[in-house]
Enzyme design. Structure first.
Site, short mmCIF file in Angstrom:
data_model
loop_
_atom_site.label_atom_id
_atom_site.label_comp_id
_atom_site.label_asym_id
_atom_site.label_seq_id
_atom_site.Cartn_x
_atom_site.Cartn_y
_atom_site.Cartn_z
CE LYS A 90 -3.71 4.82 -1.53
NZ LYS A 90 -4.78 5.38 -2.39
CE1 TYR B 198 -4.00 2.11 0.67
CE2 TYR B 198 -2.75 3.05 2.48
CZ TYR B 198 -3.84 3.07 1.65
OH TYR B 198 -4.78 4.07 1.78
N1 LIG Z 1 -9.93 5.33 5.13
C1 LIG Z 1 -8.65 5.63 5.35
O1 LIG Z 1 -8.15 5.53 6.47
C2 LIG Z 1 -7.81 6.18 4.22
C3 LIG Z 1 -6.67 6.92 4.56
C4 LIG Z 1 -5.87 7.40 3.52
C5 LIG Z 1 -6.21 7.17 2.22
N2 LIG Z 1 -7.33 6.43 1.93
C6 LIG Z 1 -7.63 6.22 0.52
O2 LIG Z 1 -8.91 6.75 0.25
C7 LIG Z 1 -9.46 6.11 -0.90
C8 LIG Z 1 -10.88 5.71 -0.60
O3 LIG Z 1 -10.83 4.71 0.41
P1 LIG Z 1 -11.96 4.58 1.54
O4 LIG Z 1 -11.28 4.68 2.83
O5 LIG Z 1 -13.11 5.43 1.24
O6 LIG Z 1 -12.30 3.02 1.34
P2 LIG Z 1 -13.66 2.27 1.02
O7 LIG Z 1 -13.30 0.84 1.00
O8 LIG Z 1 -14.72 2.74 1.94
O9 LIG Z 1 -14.02 2.78 -0.45
C9 LIG Z 1 -13.25 2.40 -1.56
C10 LIG Z 1 -14.19 2.25 -2.74
O10 LIG Z 1 -13.40 1.94 -3.88
C11 LIG Z 1 -14.11 0.98 -4.63
N3 LIG Z 1 -13.20 0.23 -5.50
C12 LIG Z 1 -12.34 -0.77 -5.17
N4 LIG Z 1 -11.75 -1.25 -6.27
C13 LIG Z 1 -12.23 -0.52 -7.31
C14 LIG Z 1 -12.00 -0.55 -8.71
N5 LIG Z 1 -11.19 -1.45 -9.27
N6 LIG Z 1 -12.65 0.37 -9.48
C15 LIG Z 1 -13.50 1.26 -8.94
N7 LIG Z 1 -13.79 1.30 -7.63
C16 LIG Z 1 -13.15 0.42 -6.82
C17 LIG Z 1 -14.78 0.09 -3.60
O11 LIG Z 1 -15.88 -0.63 -4.18
C18 LIG Z 1 -15.20 1.11 -2.57
O12 LIG Z 1 -16.51 1.57 -2.81
C19 LIG Z 1 -8.51 4.95 -1.22
O13 LIG Z 1 -7.67 5.33 -2.29
C20 LIG Z 1 -7.73 4.78 0.06
O14 LIG Z 1 -6.47 4.20 -0.17
C21 LIG Z 1 -8.13 5.94 2.90
#
Ligand SMILES: NC(=O)c1ccc[n+]([C@@H]2O[C@H](COP(=O)([O-])OP(=O)(O)OC[C@H]3O[C@@H](n4cnc5c(N)ncnc54)[C@H](O)[C@@H]3O)[C@@H](O)[C@H]2O)c1
Length: 275
Positions: free
Chosen positions: A155, A151
């Protein structure tokens, strides 16, 4: 810059941060195409947002489909103002347990997914002479803790892509933002565990507090878009971790090693793999 009347496309909009971005965009007066690989989840997000939101199934690993989604917005609205490359997945656990399929999956979604969004939206925005690309990276793109190694790799790639593109896009009227939050309260905290890894425990202990609220983060993101910020880091405590990692990388590495040792001790008494 105001967001009223802007045309936006959000990937990974069926859950978490993507869904919150859609809510914030519509609240700010923008029109948004909510997309997700899970069509029902994307539809669920859009259905609560009135006529300013539409939905479509979009798998970001499919370059042609990402291009078609961008083209669809342009055909309907005449332009695309904001592209949010947000979809992402995580694997957490000892790296020797990751299969090649898991490595490929995270590269495909987290790196190629963003590349597909940029390849579809950026040339269009250059032709338009304006546009804003918002890539959801992570604090994992600015610091490097173990057990989320794949990951972290993806990132860092997203941060590098965003900052480099920003420097060459400015003269073309196109802006780029890298969103780098620490733990945010979304379902991803409970996904992708390998070998007893518990994402929620790991990320919250790393952060030293409760997860940030997704809707609050989405409002922060839109403010950063309006102010044309290069990087958004949230919460405030994460700024200190970022500075620490840059100023004292050796010390940061020793802190990370101790953190991983603590995590492994907990995982040894914890649940079996959820894969
Ligand atoms: N939640 C955290 O703590 C956090 C922190 C930093 C960064 N992020 C980043 O934020 C972004 C959103 O994550 P989140 O926390 O909302 O997670 P989440 O799991 O709630 O949402 C992610 C969404 O992406 C969709 N997805 C997965 N594979 C996909 C694909 N191939 N094509 C299209 N959609 C796809 C999933 O169906 C899901 O709806 C990600 O890039 C994650 O790495 C999250």
């Amino acid at each position: 810059m105001t967001l009223r009347g802007k045309q936006a496309l959000v990937t990974g909009a069926g859950s978490g941060i993507g869904a919150a971005l859609c809510r914030a965009l519509v609240a700010a007066g923008a029109e948004v195409m909510c997309t997700d690989v899970d069509a029902a989840a994307a539809e669920n997000t859009a259905s609560t947002l009135g006529p300013g939101a539409r939905s479509a199934r979009l798998d970001v690993t499919d370059a042609a489909a990402v291009q078609a989604a961008v083209d669809e917005v342009v055909q309907r609205a005449g332009r695309l103002d904001l592209m949010f490359n947000n979809a992402g997945i995580v694997w957490g656990g000892d790296t020797e347990l990751l299969t090649l399929e898991q490595w490929n999956a995270i590269i495909d979604v987290n790196i190629r997914g963003v590349v597909h969004g940029v390849a579809a939206a950026y040339p269009l925005m250059v032709r338009q002479g304006h546009g804003h690309i918002v890539n959801t990276a992570s604090m994992a793109g600015l610091t490097a803790a173990g057990q989320v190694t794949s990951y972290v790799m993806t990132k860092h790639a997203v941060v590098g892509l965003s900052l480099a593109l920003r420097s060459e896009a400015a003269a073309r009227g196109v802006r780029v933002l890298a969103v780098c939050p620490a733990a945010v309260e979304t379902p991803i905290l409970d996904k992708g565990s390998v070998g007893g890894f518990v994402g929620r425990d790991y990320f919250l202990q790393a952060q030293g507090g409760k997860p940030y609220d997704a809707d609050r983060l989405a409002r922060d993101v839109l403010r950063a878009v309006e102010r044309d910020k290069p990087i958004l880091v949230k919460p405030r405590i994460a700024h200190a971790q970022w500075w620490f990692a840059r100023l004292a990388p050796g010390l940061m590495n020793r802190v990370s090693m101790r953190f991983i040792a603590d995590q492994r001790a907990k995982q040894a008494q914890s649940r079996p793999s959820t894969l």
